[in-house]
Design an enzyme around this catalytic site. Structure first.
Site, PDB file in Angstrom:
ATOM      1  N   GLU A 254       0.880  -1.010   0.114  1.00 10.62           N
ATOM      2  CA  GLU A 254      -0.018  -0.056   0.072  1.00 10.62           C
ATOM      3  C   GLU A 254       1.016   1.225  -0.022  1.00 10.62           C
ATOM      4  OE1 GLU A 254      -3.178  -0.356  -0.174  1.00 10.62           O
ATOM      5  OE2 GLU A 254      -3.351  -2.412   0.498  1.00 10.62           O
ATOM      6  N   CYS A 288      -2.099   8.693   3.191  1.00 15.22           N
ATOM      7  CA  CYS A 288      -1.632   8.325   1.899  1.00 15.22           C
ATOM      8  C   CYS A 288      -2.870   8.708   0.638  1.00 15.22           C
ATOM      9  CB  CYS A 288      -1.484   6.804   1.633  1.00 15.22           C
ATOM     10  SG  CYS A 288      -2.424   5.739   2.255  1.00 15.22           S
TER      11      CYS A 288
HETATM   12  P1  NAD Z   1      11.015   6.957   5.094  1.00 17.55           P
HETATM   13  O1  NAD Z   1      11.067   6.333   3.713  1.00 17.55           O
HETATM   14  O2  NAD Z   1      12.328   6.989   5.862  1.00 17.55           O
HETATM   15  O3  NAD Z   1      10.185   6.086   6.118  1.00 17.55           O
HETATM   16  C1  NAD Z   1       8.745   5.921   5.666  1.00 17.55           C
HETATM   17  C2  NAD Z   1       8.430   4.400   6.269  1.00 17.55           C
HETATM   18  O4  NAD Z   1       8.906   3.535   5.573  1.00 17.55           O
HETATM   19  C3  NAD Z   1       8.874   4.461   7.854  1.00 17.55           C
HETATM   20  O5  NAD Z   1       7.836   3.801   8.476  1.00 17.55           O
HETATM   21  C4  NAD Z   1       9.903   3.595   7.850  1.00 17.55           C
HETATM   22  O6  NAD Z   1      10.232   2.662   8.858  1.00 17.55           O
HETATM   23  C5  NAD Z   1       9.804   2.625   6.469  1.00 17.55           C
HETATM   24  N1  NAD Z   1      10.803   2.107   5.867  1.00 17.55           N
HETATM   25  C6  NAD Z   1      11.951   3.054   5.363  1.00 17.55           C
HETATM   26  N2  NAD Z   1      12.738   1.981   4.646  1.00 17.55           N
HETATM   27  C7  NAD Z   1      12.594   0.847   4.902  1.00 17.55           C
HETATM   28  C8  NAD Z   1      12.901  -0.546   4.340  1.00 17.55           C
HETATM   29  N3  NAD Z   1      14.058  -0.718   3.629  1.00 17.55           N
HETATM   30  N4  NAD Z   1      12.203  -1.705   5.010  1.00 17.55           N
HETATM   31  C9  NAD Z   1      11.088  -1.417   5.765  1.00 17.55           C
HETATM   32  N5  NAD Z   1      10.565  -0.189   5.985  1.00 17.55           N
HETATM   33  C10 NAD Z   1      11.210   0.843   5.549  1.00 17.55           C
HETATM   34  O7  NAD Z   1      10.427   8.352   4.947  1.00 17.55           O
HETATM   35  P2  NAD Z   1       9.832   9.357   5.795  1.00 17.55           P
HETATM   36  O8  NAD Z   1      10.235  10.700   5.727  1.00 17.55           O
HETATM   37  O9  NAD Z   1       9.208   8.765   7.098  1.00 17.55           O
HETATM   38  O10 NAD Z   1       8.230   9.223   4.822  1.00 17.55           O
HETATM   39  C11 NAD Z   1       8.440   9.715   3.366  1.00 17.55           C
HETATM   40  C12 NAD Z   1       7.545   9.401   2.742  1.00 17.55           C
HETATM   41  O11 NAD Z   1       7.058   7.838   2.918  1.00 17.55           O
HETATM   42  C13 NAD Z   1       6.540  10.070   2.437  1.00 17.55           C
HETATM   43  O12 NAD Z   1       6.730  11.307   1.748  1.00 17.55           O
HETATM   44  C14 NAD Z   1       5.273   9.461   2.039  1.00 17.55           C
HETATM   45  O13 NAD Z   1       5.062   9.486   0.726  1.00 17.55           O
HETATM   46  C15 NAD Z   1       5.912   7.961   2.461  1.00 17.55           C
HETATM   47  N6  NAD Z   1       4.799   7.437   3.341  1.00 17.55           N
HETATM   48  C16 NAD Z   1       3.606   6.755   3.031  1.00 17.55           C
HETATM   49  C17 NAD Z   1       2.887   6.167   3.778  1.00 17.55           C
HETATM   50  C18 NAD Z   1       1.486   5.622   3.450  1.00 17.55           C
HETATM   51  O14 NAD Z   1       0.727   5.535   4.205  1.00 17.55           O
HETATM   52  N7  NAD Z   1       1.435   5.092   2.339  1.00 17.55           N
HETATM   53  C19 NAD Z   1       3.074   6.231   5.006  1.00 17.55           C
HETATM   54  C20 NAD Z   1       4.388   6.993   5.642  1.00 17.55           C
HETATM   55  C21 NAD Z   1       5.030   7.486   4.619  1.00 17.55           C
END
Ligand code: NAD
Length: 483
Positions: A254, A288
């Site tokens: 998702e 999202c």
């Molecule tokens: P981020 O990419 O550091 O983290 C986003 C999430 O992904 C966190 O929960 C993190 O623990 C997880 N994550 C990161 N790398 C991972 C990996 N290799 N394996 C498993 N999990 C991993 O960035 P952020 O600054 O926290 O958020 C950035 C972007 O993430 C946002 O702009 C948004 O587009 C997206 N996001 C989407 C959702 C959603 O509901 N679809 C939720 C949170 C963030």
């Protein structure tokens, strides 16, 4: 004795809660004032592997239970979530920042999701098929639990997203290793405790935190894990999808969106304005399926620009624990910096900020509700999900033009439109490319309805009857008559 402000943090590995682990630790912070809430132990490689092995053992226990017994246990977990909703919501707001009323709604909706999935677990029907070969006693199609699941959830809905994955996986008979976001682990801990108290075998439900890349790559590579399910960004979704593809493991993602809203010439403008403001700035836009691009019929554009901006400007920013707060902080400092980049890029390319556009002058990670007009298609905000309190508004003349723009991006999660005309409503629900379309309504996330994206916004669905099926495998069984 007074209750502690925040629970002491632990990981659930090997059938027990552990407060010290081999991957070090990390401070969990209240985003409304940047104060420390607690110390989170981080799993090292050995503990991540132990979690996967424990889930393999837990699967053998859990899958052998009768579907009805699993249903009773999972329903009980949903009841415990409701009974503990005030406490879970308080912890959720402290670590994530959203207003307490939003947290409370999130927790009760999470319990409803778990309830629905528990019910559906009793209905994992197979099929019997008339044999085509002589001497065949039966031909059946069975649905069986896929096996231990690695689940990864982000920080924006610390109750709802783990509830979707835990409820579905457990209802289907799978065991789980869940990794909640390291920013918001306590809410997931409290949810896991509800499932354990309800009677889920401790081996079947593991919770780890750590370095996200290490946890996900170690779990996906582990032989015990049969499926990964992620809610997160498109970038991480592609990464985990590739890791699963390498081992032909099942994957549900998702991922992000960039939701358009088409406000038609015949829209109920009052309804469109009121519900758009609520949907856009809910959870400070960290959703999202949050509406981002508002295409407004030119006849209404000037009024929309004025009234939407006035509504955004009037929202009360503050800590989620303050009952007067309508919009809380962003989850961490880097999200505020990211918002600044979106605004600077838009202004550099000739757009105007009708309100907001900057961090709030107060302690904590607050960004002002922002409305941007005249943003060229080349700006970041028109192409990339801001995942924050930024709306873009733009006029249109012909509906066809609005539909083309709505469908122009590689993302297709939520999409919305406002019209009083049934024919237009049907036409838009047909022509808009998105996993979920809301007409005159933003509430596309319902326990009974599948939730998922098209194009780069994801693969598979959660919730609804469809959600459960992604935690099962199909088995074809033919039984012949012995000679
Ligand atoms: P981020 O990419 O550091 O983290 C986003 C999430 O992904 C966190 O929960 C993190 O623990 C997880 N994550 C990161 N790398 C991972 C990996 N290799 N394996 C498993 N999990 C991993 O960035 P952020 O600054 O926290 O958020 C950035 C972007 O993430 C946002 O702009 C948004 O587009 C997206 N996001 C989407 C959702 C959603 O509901 N679809 C939720 C949170 C963030």
């Amino acid at each position: 004795m007074t209750e502690p402000r925040f629970p002491s943090l632990a990981l659930h590995i090997g059938g027990r809660w552990i407060t010290r682990a081999g991957g070090g630790e990390r401070i969990v912070v209240d985003p409304s004032d940047e104060s420390a809430l607690g110390v989170l132990p981080l799993a090292g490689a050995d503990e991540i592997k132990l979690a996967a092995e424990t889930a393999a053992a837990g699967f053998q226990i859990w899958r052998r239970k009768l579907a009805h017994d699993r249903y009773v246990i999972i329903r009980r977990a949903a009841d415990l979530m409701r009974q503990r909703a005030d406490e879970i919501a308080r912890v959720l707001t402290l670590e994530q920042g959203k207003p307490l009323s939003e947290s409370k709604r999130e927790v009760t909706l999470s319990a409803d999701i778990v309830d629905f999935q528990a019910e559906e677990g009793k209905r994992l029907y197979g099929r019997t098929v008339p044999p085509r070969i002589a001497g065949m006693l039966s031909q059946t199609v069975l649905r069986q639990p896929i096996g231990p699941v690695a689940a990864f959830t982000p920080w924006n809905f610390p109750a709802n997203l783990p509830a979707r994955k835990l409820g579905s996986a457990l209802a289907a008979g799978c065991s789980v290793v869940i990794k909640p976001a390291e920013e918001t682990p306590a809410t997931c801990m409290l949810l896991v405790q509800c499932f354990l108290d309800a009677g889920v075998p401790p081996e079947a439900l593991n919770m780890v935190c750590g370095d996200p890349a290490e946890v996900s790559s170690t779990l996906i590579a582990h032989d015990a894990i049969r499926k990964a399910s992620l809610t997160g960004s498109v970038v991480v979704g592609k990464l985990l999808g590739r890791q699963c593809a390498e081992r032909v493991k099942r994957f549900t993602g998702e991922l992000g969106g960039h939701a358009p809203v088409i406000v038609c010439e015949d829209a109920d403008l009052g309804l469109a304005l009121k519900s758009s403001l609520a949907a856009k700035y809910r959870n400070a836009g960290q959703v999202c399926a949050s509406p981002i691009r508002f295409y407004v019929h030119r006849k209404h554009y000037a009024a929309w620009a004025e009234q939407f901006t006035a509504g955004a400007r009037a929202l009360r920013l503050g800590p989620g624990m303050d009952p007067a707060t309508q919009i809380g902080p962003l989850v961490h400092e880097r999200r505020v910096e990211e918002m600044e980049r979106f605004v600077a890029d838009a202004l550099d390319q000739g757009a105007r900020a009708l309100c907001g556009g900057k961090r709030a002058a107060r302690r904590g990670w607050f960004f002002e509700p922002t409305v941007i007009a005249d943003a060229p298609a080349t700006t970041m905000v028109q192409r990339i999900e801001p995942f924050g309190p930024i709306a873009v508004i733009e006029p249109f003349d012909a509906l066809d033009e609005a539909v083309v723009k709505a469908n122009a991006l590689p993302y297709a999660l939520g999409a919305y439109a406002f019209t009083r005309d049934l024919v237009t409503a049907h036409r838009l629900s047909e022509e808009i490319e998105a996993g979920m379309v809301g007409i005159n309504h933003f509430g596309v996330s319902q326990p009974e309805m599948p939730f998922g994206g098209w194009k780069e916004s994801g693969i598979g669905q959660e919730m609804g009857a469809e959600g459960l099926l992604h935690y099962t495998e199909i088995k074809t069984v033919l039984i012949g008559v012995p000679a």
